[in-house]
Structure formats: structure tokens, C-alpha cells
Design a protein around this motif. Sequence first.
Motif, short mmCIF file in Angstrom:
data_model
loop_
_atom_site.label_atom_id
_atom_site.label_comp_id
_atom_site.label_asym_id
_atom_site.label_seq_id
_atom_site.Cartn_x
_atom_site.Cartn_y
_atom_site.Cartn_z
N GLY A 1 0.93 -1.00 -0.01
CA GLY A 1 0.20 -0.15 -0.29
C GLY A 1 0.64 1.29 -0.02
N THR A 2 0.11 2.64 -0.50
CA THR A 2 1.19 3.39 -0.76
C THR A 2 1.56 3.69 1.04
OG1 THR A 2 -0.39 4.56 -2.05
CG2 THR A 2 0.61 6.05 -1.31
N ASN A 3 0.55 3.52 1.57
CA ASN A 3 1.12 3.93 3.55
C ASN A 3 1.52 2.87 4.76
OD1 ASN A 3 0.49 6.09 6.12
ND2 ASN A 3 -0.82 3.90 6.72
N HIS A 4 1.40 1.80 3.86
CA HIS A 4 1.32 0.52 4.90
C HIS A 4 1.80 -0.74 3.55
CE1 HIS A 4 -2.06 -2.03 5.34
NE2 HIS A 4 -1.84 -2.27 5.84
N THR A 5 3.01 -1.60 4.27
CA THR A 5 2.72 -2.77 3.53
C THR A 5 2.78 -3.27 4.67
OG1 THR A 5 4.55 -1.73 2.22
CG2 THR A 5 4.06 -4.13 2.61
N TRP B 1 -3.71 13.33 14.66
CA TRP B 1 -4.58 14.00 15.12
C TRP B 1 -5.99 13.47 14.57
CZ3 TRP B 1 -3.26 19.65 14.74
CH2 TRP B 1 -3.20 20.11 15.48
N LYS B 2 -6.24 13.36 13.01
CA LYS B 2 -7.25 12.47 12.07
C LYS B 2 -7.82 10.86 12.99
CE LYS B 2 -6.37 10.47 8.83
NZ LYS B 2 -5.29 10.43 7.71
N GLU B 3 -6.04 10.56 12.45
CA GLU B 3 -6.04 8.77 13.97
C GLU B 3 -6.86 9.23 15.28
OE1 GLU B 3 -2.57 6.56 12.29
OE2 GLU B 3 -2.69 7.15 10.69
N HIS B 4 -6.26 9.85 15.63
CA HIS B 4 -6.63 9.76 17.12
C HIS B 4 -8.45 10.05 17.45
CE1 HIS B 4 -7.09 10.95 21.35
NE2 HIS B 4 -6.39 10.14 21.58
N SER B 5 -8.30 11.20 16.55
CA SER B 5 -10.42 11.73 16.67
C SER B 5 -11.42 11.26 15.91
CB SER B 5 -9.60 12.75 16.80
OG SER B 5 -9.38 12.86 18.39
N SER B 6 -10.95 10.86 14.43
CA SER B 6 -12.12 11.01 13.15
C SER B 6 -13.10 10.42 13.50
CB SER B 6 -11.12 10.61 11.94
OG SER B 6 -11.39 8.79 12.94
N PHE B 7 -13.91 11.51 12.67
CA PHE B 7 -15.21 10.93 12.59
C PHE B 7 -15.82 11.43 12.00
CE2 PHE B 7 -18.15 14.50 14.52
CZ PHE B 7 -16.53 15.39 14.61
N1 LIG Z 1 -8.51 5.88 13.15
C1 LIG Z 1 -8.38 6.39 12.06
N2 LIG Z 1 -9.46 7.16 11.36
C2 LIG Z 1 -8.92 7.79 9.93
N3 LIG Z 1 -8.21 7.47 8.93
C3 LIG Z 1 -6.97 6.72 9.57
C4 LIG Z 1 -7.24 5.60 11.11
N4 LIG Z 1 -6.56 5.44 11.04
C5 LIG Z 1 -5.65 5.21 10.04
N5 LIG Z 1 -6.05 5.95 8.85
C6 LIG Z 1 -5.69 6.38 7.55
O1 LIG Z 1 -5.78 5.55 6.69
C7 LIG Z 1 -4.79 5.86 5.95
C8 LIG Z 1 -4.25 4.48 5.66
O2 LIG Z 1 -4.87 3.02 5.20
P1 LIG Z 1 -4.08 2.00 4.34
O3 LIG Z 1 -3.31 2.05 5.46
O4 LIG Z 1 -5.36 0.85 3.91
O5 LIG Z 1 -3.53 2.48 3.04
P2 LIG Z 1 -3.01 1.85 1.76
O6 LIG Z 1 -3.51 1.07 2.22
O7 LIG Z 1 -1.15 2.21 2.36
O8 LIG Z 1 -2.88 3.02 1.42
P3 LIG Z 1 -3.61 2.96 -1.01
O9 LIG Z 1 -4.38 1.56 -0.78
O10 LIG Z 1 -3.70 4.55 -0.51
O11 LIG Z 1 -2.92 2.71 -1.63
C9 LIG Z 1 -4.07 6.49 6.58
O12 LIG Z 1 -4.37 7.67 5.67
C10 LIG Z 1 -4.27 6.60 7.61
O13 LIG Z 1 -4.07 8.15 8.15
#
Ligand SMILES: Nc1ncnc2c1ncn2[C@@H]1O[C@H](COP(=O)(O)OP(=O)(O)OP(=O)(O)O)[C@@H](O)[C@H]1O
Length: 351
Positions: free
Chosen positions: A30-34, A227-233
Motif C-alpha cells: 500500500g501507499t501508506n503501509h505494507t 489528530w485525525k487517526e486519534h479523533s476521526s468521525f
Molecule cells: N483511526 C483512523 N481514522 C481515520 N483514518 C485513519 C485511521 N487510522 C488510519 N487512518 C488512515 O488510513 C490511511 C491508511 O490506510 P491504509 O493503510 O489502508 O492505506 P494503504 O493501503 O497503504 O493506501 P492505498 O490503499 O491508498 O495504497 C491513512 O491515511 C491513515 O491516516
Amino acid sequence: MANKKKVVIEKASATRVKENKTLYIGIDLGTNHTAISTSEGKKKSILSIVGIPRDAVASKFLKKERLYGDEALKHRVALNMFKPIESGLLKNQREDLEAAKGLLQYIMGLVDANRDVKKYAIIGVPSQASVLNKKIITEMAKDFFDGVMVASEPFCVAYNLGELEHTLVVDIGAGTTDICRVHGTLPEPDDQISSNKAGDYIDAELVRLISEEYANVRVTNEVAKKWKEHSSFVGEPEEEIVVDIPVDSSILKLSITKEIRTACESIIPDIMSGISKLISTYDPDFQEYLRNNIWLAGGGSLIRNIDVVLGKELELIDGGKVFKDTDPVFSGANGALKLAQDMPPEFWQTA
Ligand SMILES: Nc1ncnc2c1ncn2[C@@H]1O[C@H](COP(=O)(O)OP(=O)(O)OP(=O)(O)O)[C@@H](O)[C@H]1O
Ligand SMILES: [Mg+2]
């Protein structure tokens, strides 16, 4: 000492080869995590980031040629940073391909998969990844495995859920939100719609909204993301969200409730129009099944209340049922692993 260790490893791998053991591996690139998951029950997830020390001094101080994931992020000022996957696509520059290979080798090491056993892997990639990009990924990964196949990530998620018929997967990642119909076969281009309104977009919106609301306040995307990951809604707030923000030389406690809500809700319209389009263009006999089997996946599915708000929006277009994947971090990798294990042995002979 080093020699002794080497002998032990060789002995162990020799035994395994003799046993003809096969290791199946599922990977979500993924873009963010593998994330990686193996048939031995091991799994790990890291940020898809690689850092290379900027100069000899940094290299000496960090005692490493390359750093990965959180460790790279922590030392980023001393590193040249690479994010080899952008908007769901593996970049095709030499340095990025090298970084991606390093990342793969590193995460395989974390689950003890760099041993000399037969390895068959399926790599889940975003549904929109082109044929060319899939080829680049297969090419990059082929040295690591005896057989490797690239599959669409929403398909892997649906496979993991055991929901392969009339399923709509909404994968809210960092770079993209991928909405994909799964109906038994591997999804075709018509089954998929992608939007770049996903996690990174929410972070950028949050930064913009905060700086519009509060003069002199400067927030980075990284801080907004935390902040978003902590408090998203989305929808009605349950409580006031107050954060510490440095303003000039002091720290102020400021409310960002409204800004978090608006930023998180900014991705809803694209999701709704994608869902609506994929339902309305589906075989009319099965549209009812599809609209009642919508699954949210990816990190963005952790946004509180997003399933409820999407369910309400669906009421405006004849209703539907929205479910949340229970393990958004590993469901892609676990599905890829299950798929790898379920492929007939002949498949791997030609993969
Ligand atoms: N509790 C949360 N509330 C909102 N967003 C969150 C939360 N936890 C993680 N995220 C967001 O989810 C996103 C990462 O999601 P994920 O790991 O599925 O992406 P990815 O698979 O790596 O990316 P992509 O699918 O675009 O290649 C990030 O933007 C992260 O900030
Ligand atoms: Mg993803």
C-alpha cells in the motif's frame, strides 16, 4: 560468532528444503503501509517508507545503510526518504524500485520468510493499477519467490471475508479510495472506480481548514494525520476535540471538532457517487444483493460512524447495508495469503 550463526542458518534451511516445505505468503503493498501474512501464521505491517542516510556522517551515526518504516520516519532529517508507492502505484524510477525491493526484503525478514524454502506469493495492489504497473511489480518481486502473482486488493479483501459474490468493497486507503464490485471472477476495469479523496486528502483538508479558522497557526500534514487517526468521525460529534497547538511562542488549546468532521466528510460524496454508479450499472437481477453487501476496508474505514453515515446516504437511493471490515490492517494480506493457498499447485508451476 558470525560463522557459527551462518552454519546454524544453513543447516536449518537445508533441512527445510529436504522436507520440501512450501511457504505461502500474502502481501498488501500500500501507499501508506505494507502488510505481510504467511502460512506459518506470522504477520507484520510497516509504513511503506525507506530512508537512506544523506551522507557518510549520517550513515556512521545510524549504523545502517537503509532504514525502514517507523525507524526511517523517526530519523528522517538525516535521511533521503523514499515512498516507492504513490497513489497506489509503484514508481518506476530505479531508486524507487530498489527501495521497494529493500522494503520487501525487510518485511520478509520480519516474518522469517527470507529462508531457503519454496515460496509462493500473491501481492495485492490497488484495483486501478494498470497492466503495466502490475508487470513492474511482478518483475520487482520475482527474485524473492518461486512463484508470484499480483491480484487486485479489493478482491483479496473480499476473498478474506468469504464474500465473493455480489460484494461491493470500498477500500479507503491513504492515496486512493477504491470502490470495487466483486462477483466471483477477478474484477474487470468496469467493476472499479477510484477517487483520490482518501486519507492523505483528509489530512490536507484538515490543515487547510485549521489555518483558515485560526490565524497564525501552522500545522503540518503529519500532525494533522495524527489528530485525525486519534479523533476521526463523521456525522454528529460525541465530544469536543481539543488539541495543543503552538502559536507564536505559546501553546494554545484549540477546538478542532468542526474541522475534523468537515475534513472526514469531504470524502463521502465521491464514495456515494462511486457506490451509486457501480450499483446502477450492475446486472439488474443482482443489484439488490450488491447494495445490501457493501464492505468498508482500509485504514479510512476506522473513521468513527462512517458506516452509519453512508447507510443514511444510501437511504436516499433505495437503501443498502454497510459493514466494516474488522481487521483493516491485515485483511488485504490475509486474503492474498488465502488465495495463494487455494491456488492449485499447477498454477504455481507456470506463475
Ligand atoms: N483511526 C483512523 N481514522 C481515520 N483514518 C485513519 C485511521 N487510522 C488510519 N487512518 C488512515 O488510513 C490511511 C491508511 O490506510 P491504509 O493503510 O489502508 O492505506 P494503504 O493501503 O497503504 O493506501 P492505498 O490503499 O491508498 O495504497 C491513512 O491515511 C491513515 O491516516
Ligand atoms: Mg490499501
